[in-house]
Motif scaffolding. Sequence first.
Motif, PDB file in Angstrom:
ATOM      1  N   GLN A  40       1.277   4.282  -2.321  1.00  0.00           N
ATOM      2  CA  GLN A  40       0.692   5.365  -2.802  1.00  0.00           C
ATOM      3  C   GLN A  40       2.093   6.082  -3.432  1.00  0.00           C
ATOM      4  O   GLN A  40       1.148   7.472  -3.904  1.00  0.00           O
ATOM      5  N   GLU A  85       0.697  -1.152   0.107  1.00  0.00           N
ATOM      6  CA  GLU A  85       0.408   0.242  -0.351  1.00  0.00           C
ATOM      7  C   GLU A  85       0.965   1.431   0.190  1.00  0.00           C
ATOM      8  O   GLU A  85       0.558   2.218  -1.095  1.00  0.00           O
ATOM      9  N   LEU A  86       1.993   1.095   0.705  1.00  0.00           N
ATOM     10  CA  LEU A  86       3.116   2.451   0.763  1.00  0.00           C
ATOM     11  C   LEU A  86       3.426   2.770  -0.365  1.00  0.00           C
ATOM     12  O   LEU A  86       3.459   3.725  -1.126  1.00  0.00           O
ATOM     13  N   HIS A 135      -0.278   8.292   4.821  1.00  0.00           N
ATOM     14  CA  HIS A 135      -0.998   7.185   4.122  1.00  0.00           C
ATOM     15  C   HIS A 135      -1.162   5.679   5.789  1.00  0.00           C
ATOM     16  O   HIS A 135      -0.522   6.329   6.017  1.00  0.00           O
TER      17      HIS A 135
END
Length: 97
Positions: free
Chosen positions: A38, A34-35, A64
């Motif tokens: 982003q 996910e990071l 985030h």
Amino acid sequence: MQLVFLPKAEQDLEAIGDYIALNNPRRAASFVRELQAQCRKQAKSPKAYRPRPELGKGLRSCAHGNYLILYAESDRLVQIVRILHGAMDIEAQFAEN
């Protein structure tokens, strides 16, 4: 835009993953992804995020979850500088450099 993770940012990602993995290895892997996703978003629209001149010339940030992704952008390059937990003293982290 080309996206590059600087060495400290790579270390941050690894440390975040390791910490989360202590309790939940599956979530650790998905959160790191996910990071990274982003960061790819930031590379597509780098000027859309908050400038952080108090941390360094040209730095911007994006939150985030509980983490702050700090990056610099120039020409056709976005450099992820650090990925830090929001509870940290962010300014102190940059004062050390």
